[in-house]
Design an enzyme around this catalytic site. Structure first.
Site, PDB file in Angstrom:
ATOM      1  N   LYS A  67       1.290 -21.319  18.239  1.00 52.00           N
ATOM      2  CA  LYS A  67       2.750 -21.444  17.712  1.00 52.00           C
ATOM      3  C   LYS A  67       3.909 -20.973  18.217  1.00 52.00           C
ATOM      4  O   LYS A  67       4.842 -22.004  18.350  1.00 52.00           O
ATOM      5  CB  LYS A  67       2.636 -20.119  15.969  1.00 52.00           C
ATOM      6  CG  LYS A  67       1.771 -21.571  15.365  1.00 52.00           C
ATOM      7  CD  LYS A  67       1.794 -19.909  13.865  1.00 52.00           C
ATOM      8  CE  LYS A  67       1.057 -21.155  12.595  1.00 52.00           C
ATOM      9  NZ  LYS A  67       0.891 -19.739  11.970  1.00 52.00           N
ATOM     10  N   GLY A  68       3.851 -19.988  19.141  1.00 53.16           N
ATOM     11  CA  GLY A  68       5.074 -18.966  20.234  1.00 53.16           C
ATOM     12  C   GLY A  68       5.101 -17.880  19.384  1.00 53.16           C
ATOM     13  O   GLY A  68       5.268 -17.821  18.011  1.00 53.16           O
ATOM     14  N   ARG A 124      -3.528 -25.685  25.450  1.00 50.90           N
ATOM     15  CA  ARG A 124      -3.681 -24.195  24.763  1.00 50.90           C
ATOM     16  C   ARG A 124      -2.776 -24.810  23.374  1.00 50.90           C
ATOM     17  O   ARG A 124      -1.484 -24.808  23.983  1.00 50.90           O
ATOM     18  CB  ARG A 124      -3.885 -23.319  25.212  1.00 50.90           C
ATOM     19  CG  ARG A 124      -3.617 -21.819  24.511  1.00 50.90           C
ATOM     20  CD  ARG A 124      -3.629 -20.729  24.740  1.00 50.90           C
ATOM     21  NE  ARG A 124      -4.513 -20.399  25.597  1.00 50.90           N
ATOM     22  CZ  ARG A 124      -4.667 -19.132  26.438  1.00 50.90           C
ATOM     23  NH1 ARG A 124      -3.539 -19.171  26.197  1.00 50.90           N
ATOM     24  NH2 ARG A 124      -5.324 -19.174  27.453  1.00 50.90           N
ATOM     25  N   GLN A 134       3.766 -24.524  23.022  1.00 52.16           N
ATOM     26  CA  GLN A 134       4.495 -23.391  22.358  1.00 52.16           C
ATOM     27  C   GLN A 134       4.962 -24.219  21.187  1.00 52.16           C
ATOM     28  O   GLN A 134       5.846 -25.285  21.237  1.00 52.16           O
ATOM     29  CB  GLN A 134       5.269 -22.261  22.222  1.00 52.16           C
ATOM     30  CG  GLN A 134       4.472 -21.424  23.623  1.00 52.16           C
ATOM     31  CD  GLN A 134       5.331 -21.030  24.686  1.00 52.16           C
ATOM     32  OE1 GLN A 134       5.628 -19.206  23.700  1.00 52.16           O
ATOM     33  NE2 GLN A 134       6.346 -20.858  25.325  1.00 52.16           N
ATOM     34  N   LYS A 155       0.537 -14.982  33.734  1.00 52.41           N
ATOM     35  CA  LYS A 155       1.873 -15.981  33.244  1.00 52.41           C
ATOM     36  C   LYS A 155       2.391 -15.490  35.056  1.00 52.41           C
ATOM     37  O   LYS A 155       2.013 -14.897  35.960  1.00 52.41           O
ATOM     38  CB  LYS A 155       2.172 -14.611  32.853  1.00 52.41           C
ATOM     39  CG  LYS A 155       2.092 -14.370  30.898  1.00 52.41           C
ATOM     40  CD  LYS A 155       2.701 -12.933  30.956  1.00 52.41           C
ATOM     41  CE  LYS A 155       2.287 -12.668  29.191  1.00 52.41           C
ATOM     42  NZ  LYS A 155       0.571 -12.942  28.947  1.00 52.41           N
ATOM     43  N   ARG A 202       6.325  -5.485  23.792  1.00 53.00           N
ATOM     44  CA  ARG A 202       7.885  -6.503  23.250  1.00 53.00           C
ATOM     45  C   ARG A 202       7.179  -7.718  22.746  1.00 53.00           C
ATOM     46  O   ARG A 202       7.211  -8.427  22.065  1.00 53.00           O
ATOM     47  CB  ARG A 202       7.596  -7.139  25.291  1.00 53.00           C
ATOM     48  CG  ARG A 202       8.119  -6.698  26.457  1.00 53.00           C
ATOM     49  CD  ARG A 202       8.227  -7.389  27.561  1.00 53.00           C
ATOM     50  NE  ARG A 202       6.481  -6.868  28.292  1.00 53.00           N
ATOM     51  CZ  ARG A 202       6.666  -6.092  28.906  1.00 53.00           C
ATOM     52  NH1 ARG A 202       7.751  -5.271  29.565  1.00 53.00           N
ATOM     53  NH2 ARG A 202       5.029  -6.479  29.523  1.00 53.00           N
ATOM     54  N   ARG A 203       6.165  -7.545  22.594  1.00 53.88           N
ATOM     55  CA  ARG A 203       5.502  -8.303  21.441  1.00 53.88           C
ATOM     56  C   ARG A 203       5.779  -8.603  19.879  1.00 53.88           C
ATOM     57  O   ARG A 203       6.321  -9.504  19.317  1.00 53.88           O
ATOM     58  CB  ARG A 203       3.561  -8.583  21.299  1.00 53.88           C
ATOM     59  CG  ARG A 203       3.375  -8.671  22.552  1.00 53.88           C
ATOM     60  CD  ARG A 203       3.072 -10.250  22.831  1.00 53.88           C
ATOM     61  NE  ARG A 203       3.993 -10.646  23.498  1.00 53.88           N
ATOM     62  CZ  ARG A 203       4.688 -10.269  24.823  1.00 53.88           C
ATOM     63  NH1 ARG A 203       3.261  -9.692  25.576  1.00 53.88           N
ATOM     64  NH2 ARG A 203       5.306 -10.959  25.314  1.00 53.88           N
ATOM     65  N   ASP A 248      -0.489 -19.525  31.346  1.00 49.74           N
ATOM     66  CA  ASP A 248      -0.043 -19.258  29.543  1.00 49.74           C
ATOM     67  C   ASP A 248       1.693 -19.596  30.155  1.00 49.74           C
ATOM     68  O   ASP A 248       2.975 -19.383  30.754  1.00 49.74           O
ATOM     69  CB  ASP A 248      -0.148 -17.387  29.726  1.00 49.74           C
ATOM     70  CG  ASP A 248      -1.082 -16.282  29.472  1.00 49.74           C
ATOM     71  OD1 ASP A 248      -1.677 -17.287  28.965  1.00 49.74           O
ATOM     72  OD2 ASP A 248      -1.960 -15.483  29.917  1.00 49.74           O
ATOM     73  N   HIS A 287      -4.588 -17.999  13.924  1.00 51.77           N
ATOM     74  CA  HIS A 287      -5.601 -17.071  12.883  1.00 51.77           C
ATOM     75  C   HIS A 287      -5.710 -17.511  12.050  1.00 51.77           C
ATOM     76  O   HIS A 287      -6.100 -16.785  11.074  1.00 51.77           O
ATOM     77  CB  HIS A 287      -4.834 -15.597  13.866  1.00 51.77           C
ATOM     78  CG  HIS A 287      -4.877 -15.046  14.660  1.00 51.77           C
ATOM     79  ND1 HIS A 287      -4.147 -15.334  15.672  1.00 51.77           N
ATOM     80  CD2 HIS A 287      -5.952 -14.251  16.050  1.00 51.77           C
ATOM     81  CE1 HIS A 287      -4.350 -14.878  17.174  1.00 51.77           C
ATOM     82  NE2 HIS A 287      -5.248 -13.790  16.513  1.00 51.77           N
TER      83      HIS A 287
END
Length: 317
Positions: free
Chosen positions: A196-197, A193, A172, A109, A297-298, A143, A236
């Site tokens: 979805k975001g 890559r 994304q 990042k 944070r995720r 990223d 996924h």
């Protein structure tokens, strides 16, 4: 409301100590984060590689506010790359279209390298990491973070690719601009890559409904599959995986001309199944001491991730 609660917890040292010492937290961290240091990350990488999987490693840390922190992150990546090279995990193999596909590469990042306060420093640090990776026969992927950094990240990517064309991009699907970015980046040798975001974005820049995000993902996938680059499909979702396999057949792409990517600890049996079916499956492996902030944070960026991680804990499929 839930997002505010999670963010408040992320800033609380008391909650952090409670989470760090709770047995269930240790189970979560062990499942989704490959340890705190280079040695543990290397061990996880070796285990995945022995199972026929590819790997991209992320040294955790996003809220970098000083040059010292940024340089420390850079040094951590250089140490990791040296360890991967010494272990023989960076050996490249030729992918479709002449793209270098290494067993293990790194994801970084730019915010962890100083992007928020000094873009030139972030680019300098990223360039050193790219040079080290190239010397070992492997690659780097940049990223993507929230939409306010997209232009800066793509600009830095463009400059890095002049000397290191294998540097990967991340786009994304939930951003309304991404179809256009896919068209720009679907060029020969371009590793992209598509995910979805996960960040909380305003409606004027991002699709909000899950169905609209899925539709955008498929449109973007079609653009990448029809292009001359190397799509890296991070999902996924069984439906999107099936659509990707169908699109690969439609666009006459061989298994070595694209890859699937999944998070460490999510659907490991499906990861192995896809690899055994002849696909390249790359596992995104986060590691480092900042796992608490990473997980919180995720969850805060999209509280629905709470249910996602919960389901992953009880299912391997």
């Amino acid at each position: 409301m839930l997002r505010s609660v999670i963010l408040a917890a992320a800033r609380s040292q008391k909650v952090e100590r409670l989470v760090e010492t709770a047995p269930v937290s240790r189970d979560v961290v062990k499942r989704f984060v490959a340890g705190s240091g280079t040695g543990e990350a290397l061990a996880a990488t070796r285990q995945l590689a022995d199972a026929g999987l590819c790997i991209t490693l992320d040294n955790l840390g996003e809220d970098t506010l000083t040059a010292e922190q940024a340089n420390a992150t850079k040094e951590a990546y250089l140490e990791l790359l040296a360890a991967l090279g010494h272990a023989g995990l960076t050996a490249p193999k030729e992918g479709g279209g002449g793209v270098t596909v290494a067993t293990a590469e790194v994801s970084l990042k730019l915010s962890a390298l100083g992007q928020a306060f000094d873009e030139q420093l972030a680019e300098k640090n990223a360039r050193e990491i790219c040079e080290a990776a190239a010397g070992l026969g492997t690659t780097v992927t940049l990223d993507m973070e929230d939409h306010t950094t997209t232009d800066s990240t793509l600009d830095i990517l463009s400059r890095l690719r002049r000397d290191h064309p294998g540097t990967g991009a991340v786009l994304q699907a939930y951003l309304r601009r991404t179809e256009g970015d896919c068209r720009e980046l679907a060029t020969a040798g371009s590793r992209v890559r598509l995910c979805k975001g996960a960040y909380k974005e305003p409606e004027h820049v991002a699709y909000q409904a899950p169905l609209e995000v899925d539709k955008s993902y498929v449109r973007c996938m079609n653009i990448l599959m029809a292009g001359e680059g190397y799509p890296m499909l991070a999902t996924h979702d069984p439906r999107l995986i099936a659509i990707a396999q169908d699109r690969a057949r439609w666009f006459d792409r061989a298994p070595d001309e694209f890859e699937f990517q999944m998070l460490y600890g999510i659907r490991p049996e499906e990861q192995t199944r896809l690899a055994r079916a002849g696909h390249t499956l790359r596992v995104y492996v986060p590691y480092g001491t900042e796992w608490y902030g990473y997980l919180m944070r995720r969850l805060a960026e999209r509280p629905a991730n709470l249910a996602f991680f919960g389901r992953a804990l009880i299912s391997k499929k």
